[in-house]
Design a protein around this motif. Structure first.
Motif, mmCIF file in Angstrom:
data_model
loop_
_atom_site.group_PDB
_atom_site.id
_atom_site.type_symbol
_atom_site.label_atom_id
_atom_site.label_comp_id
_atom_site.label_asym_id
_atom_site.label_seq_id
_atom_site.Cartn_x
_atom_site.Cartn_y
_atom_site.Cartn_z
ATOM 1 N N LYS A 1 4.627 69.661 -23.494
ATOM 2 C CA LYS A 1 4.538 70.322 -24.898
ATOM 3 C C LYS A 1 4.043 71.663 -24.829
ATOM 4 C CE LYS A 1 5.611 66.373 -27.850
ATOM 5 N NZ LYS A 1 5.107 65.240 -28.951
ATOM 6 N N THR A 2 3.432 72.183 -23.624
ATOM 7 C CA THR A 2 2.965 73.380 -23.682
ATOM 8 C C THR A 2 3.192 73.993 -22.234
ATOM 9 O OG1 THR A 2 0.593 72.450 -22.998
ATOM 10 C CG2 THR A 2 1.132 72.690 -25.198
ATOM 11 N N ALA A 3 3.266 75.182 -22.461
ATOM 12 C CA ALA A 3 3.464 76.087 -21.275
ATOM 13 C C ALA A 3 3.079 77.518 -21.554
ATOM 14 C CB ALA A 3 5.021 76.102 -20.847
ATOM 15 N N THR A 4 3.083 78.221 -20.560
ATOM 16 C CA THR A 4 2.576 79.694 -20.611
ATOM 17 C C THR A 4 3.343 80.493 -19.418
ATOM 18 O OG1 THR A 4 0.898 81.404 -20.773
ATOM 19 C CG2 THR A 4 0.521 79.592 -19.232
ATOM 20 N N PHE B 1 4.101 84.817 -17.454
ATOM 21 C CA PHE B 1 3.651 86.331 -17.437
ATOM 22 C C PHE B 1 4.542 86.976 -16.637
ATOM 23 C CE2 PHE B 1 1.360 84.314 -13.892
ATOM 24 C CZ PHE B 1 1.540 85.142 -12.711
ATOM 25 N N PHE B 2 4.755 88.093 -16.889
ATOM 26 C CA PHE B 2 5.685 89.178 -16.376
ATOM 27 C C PHE B 2 4.867 90.299 -16.316
ATOM 28 C CE2 PHE B 2 8.722 92.765 -16.371
ATOM 29 C CZ PHE B 2 9.757 92.017 -15.575
ATOM 30 N N GLY B 3 4.706 90.558 -14.869
ATOM 31 C CA GLY B 3 3.438 91.578 -14.233
ATOM 32 C C GLY B 3 2.162 91.412 -15.250
ATOM 33 N N THR B 4 1.734 92.272 -16.146
ATOM 34 C CA THR B 4 0.500 91.836 -16.519
ATOM 35 C C THR B 4 0.640 91.546 -17.992
ATOM 36 O OG1 THR B 4 0.453 94.366 -17.410
ATOM 37 C CG2 THR B 4 -0.491 93.798 -15.321
ATOM 38 N N TRP B 5 1.873 91.113 -18.388
ATOM 39 C CA TRP B 5 2.068 90.785 -19.926
ATOM 40 C C TRP B 5 2.383 89.442 -19.776
ATOM 41 C CZ3 TRP B 5 2.102 94.204 -23.713
ATOM 42 C CH2 TRP B 5 2.394 95.671 -23.278
ATOM 43 N N ARG B 6 1.453 88.445 -20.926
ATOM 44 C CA ARG B 6 1.700 87.059 -21.199
ATOM 45 C C ARG B 6 3.126 86.794 -21.687
ATOM 46 N NH1 ARG B 6 0.413 83.672 -25.267
ATOM 47 N NH2 ARG B 6 -1.042 85.374 -26.379
ATOM 48 N N LEU B 7 3.778 86.175 -21.628
ATOM 49 C CA LEU B 7 5.086 85.783 -22.186
ATOM 50 C C LEU B 7 4.821 84.753 -23.295
ATOM 51 C CD1 LEU B 7 7.086 85.457 -19.249
ATOM 52 C CD2 LEU B 7 7.243 87.238 -20.598
ATOM 53 N N PRO B 8 5.588 84.855 -24.313
ATOM 54 C CA PRO B 8 5.372 83.875 -25.493
ATOM 55 C C PRO B 8 5.333 82.389 -25.178
ATOM 56 C CG PRO B 8 6.810 85.724 -26.036
ATOM 57 C CD PRO B 8 6.720 85.522 -24.485
ATOM 58 N N SER B 9 4.388 81.721 -25.620
ATOM 59 C CA SER B 9 4.422 80.266 -25.150
ATOM 60 C C SER B 9 5.614 79.456 -25.463
ATOM 61 C CB SER B 9 3.051 79.602 -25.858
ATOM 62 O OG SER B 9 2.184 80.131 -25.207
ATOM 63 N N TRP B 10 6.155 79.886 -26.844
ATOM 64 C CA TRP B 10 7.371 79.017 -27.279
ATOM 65 C C TRP B 10 8.391 79.092 -26.220
ATOM 66 C CZ3 TRP B 10 11.730 81.892 -28.390
ATOM 67 C CH2 TRP B 10 11.542 83.063 -28.717
ATOM 68 N N LEU B 11 8.556 80.584 -25.764
ATOM 69 C CA LEU B 11 9.566 80.989 -24.838
ATOM 70 C C LEU B 11 9.486 80.182 -23.850
ATOM 71 C CD1 LEU B 11 12.040 82.514 -24.311
ATOM 72 C CD2 LEU B 11 10.680 84.314 -23.766
ATOM 73 N N MET B 12 8.497 79.822 -23.104
ATOM 74 C CA MET B 12 8.245 79.135 -22.022
ATOM 75 C C MET B 12 8.421 77.778 -22.293
ATOM 76 S SD MET B 12 7.455 81.174 -19.410
ATOM 77 C CE MET B 12 8.529 82.058 -20.097
ATOM 78 N N VAL B 13 7.836 77.262 -23.371
ATOM 79 C CA VAL B 13 8.216 75.575 -23.694
ATOM 80 C C VAL B 13 9.717 75.432 -23.659
ATOM 81 C CG1 VAL B 13 7.867 74.117 -25.342
ATOM 82 C CG2 VAL B 13 6.087 75.429 -24.538
ATOM 83 N N TRP B 14 10.376 76.260 -24.539
ATOM 84 C CA TRP B 14 11.899 76.122 -24.526
ATOM 85 C C TRP B 14 12.761 76.357 -23.203
ATOM 86 C CZ3 TRP B 14 15.805 79.731 -23.494
ATOM 87 C CH2 TRP B 14 17.015 79.460 -23.807
ATOM 88 N N ALA B 15 12.078 77.280 -22.361
ATOM 89 C CA ALA B 15 12.838 77.493 -20.738
ATOM 90 C C ALA B 15 12.576 76.368 -20.074
ATOM 91 C CB ALA B 15 12.462 78.782 -20.698
ATOM 92 N N ARG B 16 11.357 75.817 -20.181
ATOM 93 C CA ARG B 16 10.934 75.023 -19.074
ATOM 94 C C ARG B 16 10.830 73.662 -19.462
ATOM 95 N NH1 ARG B 16 8.542 77.058 -14.788
ATOM 96 N NH2 ARG B 16 7.372 75.423 -14.692
ATOM 97 N N LYS B 17 11.486 73.077 -20.574
ATOM 98 C CA LYS B 17 11.192 71.776 -21.023
ATOM 99 C C LYS B 17 11.844 70.717 -20.099
ATOM 100 C CE LYS B 17 15.453 72.231 -24.130
ATOM 101 N NZ LYS B 17 16.060 72.097 -25.358
#
Length: 368
Positions: free
Chosen positions: A331-334, A336-352
């Motif tokens: 239920k949690t994920a994180t 990054f793209f280069g030096t930027w942290r990607l939104p956690s909700w996006l990572m959870v949705w993409a990687r569920k």
């Protein structure tokens, strides 16, 4: 007609074969795919598949051969075997399989033999589908019986394994993650490392930073005693070291490999010093092993081979920054793209589902 030999039933090998068969003139080539595996293993989901109840076998294993039955007879061949040696000058590969040894010649060769997890852990393929399945099931049984589990290594695999274990068993088992550095995920921006650490702590993982395991001793009761750099010891029922990958390159002459066994490649993804051999995916030294990178390399090599079949000059490959995601439990994920942290909700949705929905389309070629 040119013979294109592809070594490896990995994502890199299977995707390149399908791309070529779908885009090259049918009369211009024949493809032979060589793999010791009868099934393609979706190793991106292995950290969850290794946990009892994570994924069923059919969600991470699919037979390779049926996916290529759609192509004309004589255009594709599948050999179950393992590359034993490569003769660059003679343009031939010795393959060892159930039918014995055979010599396979080629006009163009694609090296896509991937990598293995150190220690024989089932986070990558282990030589054959049967062996990989057996190791996966054995790992699951050990997890079921273990009360204390120590995961060593603060990289992506270590964090994901610890997260999956803790999500499933935080109430029943003690999960310890040991990392040698001052933080986990040293390749990630600090904001990502800190967030991943928070997620692990929320799952009640005992996180030990700035700690190394200096020795391990298997005890008579099948427990393991680990000595830490602090001088303290831990007794555990299961020890999972996640210290990186080993390239499957033992068949390649050492002159073409770096000190870690990865293939040197040029700006076209060709093996350096050769004209008709390409290396892509985990076996190449060019980029970090990653699904998106592997997919991009596969597409580029397939395009270049079609170009060369048309007697034109190949195109240079351009390295590009790709996003990296880290799953911590279900239920949690994180990421990054280069030096930027990607939104956690996006990572959870993409990687569920850890992209397991792409397994069948990969094997039958409909993804390409």
């Amino acid at each position: 007609m040119k013979h294109i030999l592809i070594l490896g039933g990995s994502y890199a090998g299977i995707s390149t074969a399908h791309r070529l068969l779908k885009s090259a003139p049918k009369s211009s080539m024949k493809i032979t795919l060589v793999s010791p595996n009868t099934h393609f293993y979706w190793s991106m989901a292995s950290c969850r598949a290794a946990i009892p109840g994570g994924f069923a076998d059919e969600q991470v294993f699919q037979p390779i051969a049926p996916g290529f039955e759609q192509y004309p007879a004589g255009q594709f061949g599948f050999v179950i075997g393992e590359a034993e040696s490569l003769d660059v000058e003679g343009k031939k590969v010795v393959v060892s399989g159930t039918a014995g040894k055979q010599v396979v010649g080629y006009d163009f060769l694609v090296l896509a033999t991937g990598s293995s997890a150190k220690g024989g852990l089932p986070f990558k393929g282990l030589g054959s589908t049967d062996v990989t399945k057996d190791k996966l099931h054995e790992f699951q049984e050990r997890v079921k019986k273990a009360g204390t589990i120590v995961v060593a290594g603060g990289g992506v695999t270590g964090c994901e394994v610890a997260g999956e274990l803790a999500y499933e068993y935080s109430r029943d088992k003690k999960i310890i993650l040991i990392a040698s550095g001052p933080s986990i995920l040293p390749v990630a921006p600090p904001s990502v490392s800190n967030l991943a650490a928070k997620y692990l702590l929320d799952l009640k993982v005992d996180l030990k930073l700035r700690t190394k395991i200096t020795s391990s001793l298997t005890l008579a009761n099948n427990k393991v005693e680990l000595t830490l750099s602090s001088g303290n010891t831990i007794k555990a029922d299961m020890y999972i070291p996640t210290f990186g990958l080993v390239p499957n390159s033992s068949y390649i002459p050492s002159t073409y490999l770096n000190s870690d066994g990865y293939v040197f490649v040029d700006e076209y993804l060709r093996m350096k010093g050769t004209k008709d051999i390409w290396a892509i995916g985990d076996v190449s030294c060019l980029e970090r092993p990653q699904f998106l990178t592997c997919d991009r390399q596969s597409a580029h090599v397939a395009k270049n081979l079609v170009i060369m079949l048309n007697n034109k000059a190949p195109l240079e490959y351009k390295i590009a920054t790709r996003p990296i995601g880290i799953q911590i439990g279900r239920k949690t994920a994180t990421g990054f793209f280069g030096t930027w942290r990607l939104p956690s909700w996006l990572m959870v949705w993409a990687r569920k589902n850890l992209f397991t929905e792409k397994l069948k389309p990969t094997v039958d070629g409909s993804l390409f």
